[in-house]
Design a protein around this motif. Sequence first.
Motif, PDB file in Angstrom:
ATOM      1  N   ARG A 281      -6.513   2.347   6.100  1.00  0.00           N
ATOM      2  CA  ARG A 281      -7.622   1.805   6.886  1.00  0.00           C
ATOM      3  C   ARG A 281      -8.891   1.693   6.051  1.00  0.00           C
ATOM      4  N   THR A 282      -9.195   2.721   5.265  1.00  0.00           N
ATOM      5  CA  THR A 282     -10.454   2.726   4.523  1.00  0.00           C
ATOM      6  C   THR A 282     -10.380   1.989   3.193  1.00  0.00           C
ATOM      7  N   GLU A 283      -9.264   2.102   2.467  1.00  0.00           N
ATOM      8  CA  GLU A 283      -9.172   1.530   1.129  1.00  0.00           C
ATOM      9  C   GLU A 283      -8.522   0.155   1.080  1.00  0.00           C
ATOM     10  N   LEU A 284      -7.612  -0.121   2.006  1.00  0.00           N
ATOM     11  CA  LEU A 284      -6.854  -1.371   1.944  1.00  0.00           C
ATOM     12  C   LEU A 284      -7.148  -2.298   3.113  1.00  0.00           C
ATOM     13  N   GLY A 285      -8.042  -1.921   3.982  1.00  0.00           N
ATOM     14  CA  GLY A 285      -8.266  -2.735   5.160  1.00  0.00           C
ATOM     15  C   GLY A 285      -7.205  -2.490   6.211  1.00  0.00           C
ATOM     16  N   GLY A 286      -6.199  -1.750   5.895  1.00  0.00           N
ATOM     17  CA  GLY A 286      -5.163  -1.155   6.706  1.00  0.00           C
ATOM     18  C   GLY A 286      -4.421  -1.892   7.774  1.00  0.00           C
ATOM     19  N   ASP A 287      -4.852  -3.072   8.191  1.00  0.00           N
ATOM     20  CA  ASP A 287      -4.157  -3.627   9.337  1.00  0.00           C
ATOM     21  C   ASP A 287      -3.283  -4.815   8.994  1.00  0.00           C
ATOM     22  N   GLY A 288      -3.210  -5.227   7.743  1.00  0.00           N
ATOM     23  CA  GLY A 288      -2.323  -6.317   7.358  1.00  0.00           C
ATOM     24  C   GLY A 288      -2.748  -7.662   7.898  1.00  0.00           C
ATOM     25  N   GLN A 289      -3.988  -7.807   8.349  1.00  0.00           N
ATOM     26  CA  GLN A 289      -4.407  -9.054   8.957  1.00  0.00           C
ATOM     27  C   GLN A 289      -4.608 -10.169   7.950  1.00  0.00           C
ATOM     28  N   ASP A 290      -4.533  -9.888   6.656  1.00  0.00           N
ATOM     29  CA  ASP A 290      -4.641 -10.950   5.673  1.00  0.00           C
ATOM     30  C   ASP A 290      -3.320 -11.690   5.506  1.00  0.00           C
ATOM     31  N   LEU A 291      -2.252 -11.203   6.146  1.00  0.00           N
ATOM     32  CA  LEU A 291      -0.974 -11.890   6.089  1.00  0.00           C
ATOM     33  C   LEU A 291      -0.996 -13.083   7.033  1.00  0.00           C
ATOM     34  N   PRO A 292      -0.186 -14.105   6.735  1.00  0.00           N
ATOM     35  CA  PRO A 292      -0.102 -15.242   7.642  1.00  0.00           C
ATOM     36  C   PRO A 292       0.365 -14.784   9.018  1.00  0.00           C
ATOM     37  N   PRO A 293      -0.048 -15.478  10.090  1.00  0.00           N
ATOM     38  CA  PRO A 293       0.299 -15.051  11.442  1.00  0.00           C
ATOM     39  C   PRO A 293       1.791 -15.069  11.735  1.00  0.00           C
ATOM     40  N   ASP A 294       2.604 -15.798  10.936  1.00  0.00           N
ATOM     41  CA  ASP A 294       4.031 -15.850  11.200  1.00  0.00           C
ATOM     42  C   ASP A 294       4.787 -14.667  10.592  1.00  0.00           C
TER      43      ASP A 294
ATOM     44  N   SER B  91      -0.163  -4.527   4.625  1.00  0.00           N
ATOM     45  CA  SER B  91       0.866  -5.378   4.023  1.00  0.00           C
ATOM     46  C   SER B  91       1.428  -4.714   2.768  1.00  0.00           C
ATOM     47  N   ILE B  92       2.721  -4.877   2.578  1.00  0.00           N
ATOM     48  CA  ILE B  92       3.367  -4.324   1.392  1.00  0.00           C
ATOM     49  C   ILE B  92       2.808  -4.995   0.135  1.00  0.00           C
ATOM     50  N   ALA B  93       2.430  -6.264   0.239  1.00  0.00           N
ATOM     51  CA  ALA B  93       1.851  -6.976  -0.907  1.00  0.00           C
ATOM     52  C   ALA B  93       0.553  -6.308  -1.354  1.00  0.00           C
ATOM     53  N   ASN B  94      -0.311  -5.937  -0.397  1.00  0.00           N
ATOM     54  CA  ASN B  94      -1.572  -5.277  -0.737  1.00  0.00           C
ATOM     55  C   ASN B  94      -1.350  -3.893  -1.328  1.00  0.00           C
ATOM     56  N   VAL B  95      -0.404  -3.159  -0.784  1.00  0.00           N
ATOM     57  CA  VAL B  95      -0.134  -1.799  -1.263  1.00  0.00           C
ATOM     58  C   VAL B  95       0.427  -1.833  -2.693  1.00  0.00           C
ATOM     59  N   LEU B  96       1.376  -2.737  -2.958  1.00  0.00           N
ATOM     60  CA  LEU B  96       1.947  -2.837  -4.303  1.00  0.00           C
ATOM     61  C   LEU B  96       0.917  -3.345  -5.302  1.00  0.00           C
ATOM     62  N   ALA B  97       0.036  -4.230  -4.870  1.00  0.00           N
ATOM     63  CA  ALA B  97      -1.040  -4.701  -5.756  1.00  0.00           C
ATOM     64  C   ALA B  97      -2.001  -3.557  -6.071  1.00  0.00           C
ATOM     65  N   HIS B  98      -2.328  -2.755  -5.071  1.00  0.00           N
ATOM     66  CA  HIS B  98      -3.274  -1.657  -5.267  1.00  0.00           C
ATOM     67  C   HIS B  98      -2.740  -0.607  -6.241  1.00  0.00           C
TER      68      HIS B  98
END
Length: 130
Positions: A83-96, A9-16
């Motif tokens: 994948r290793t540092e951010l969990g890489g798959d964006g699954q923390d985003l809402p399903p929509d 997710s772009i939110a996770n990347v910008l937060a990191h």
Amino acid sequence: MRSSLPKPSIANVLAHFYGLDIKASRGRQKVCCPLHADSNPSASVDVTGNRWNCFVCNLSEDSYAVIMRERNCGFLEAQEFARTELGGDGQDLPPDVPGQPSRGLRSSSGAGRGRSTVRPGLRPFGSTWA
């Protein structure tokens, strides 16, 4: 051959990288650009489209493009980092929130605009210009 993982997710990347607090429940959010001194928000984050752009820097990136620029690496290294540092798959985003195919770094020059050069790690988010 490994299967392709969805983008982080772009939110996770910008937060990191910049400490930005992006609300994943919003579609678009205005923010101060972390790449230049900004007193008024000149950038926006599109959580749904998984991209951010700054109107002053004339820069538009997806999550992998941010990782590649900040870490000075290629796409496969950015995927591994996600994948290793951010969990890489964006699954923390809402399903929509659908994933979008990557378009990488896009920079265009409009009429009367010069190209801006954005350097990785130009300034940490929240720092002052002294």
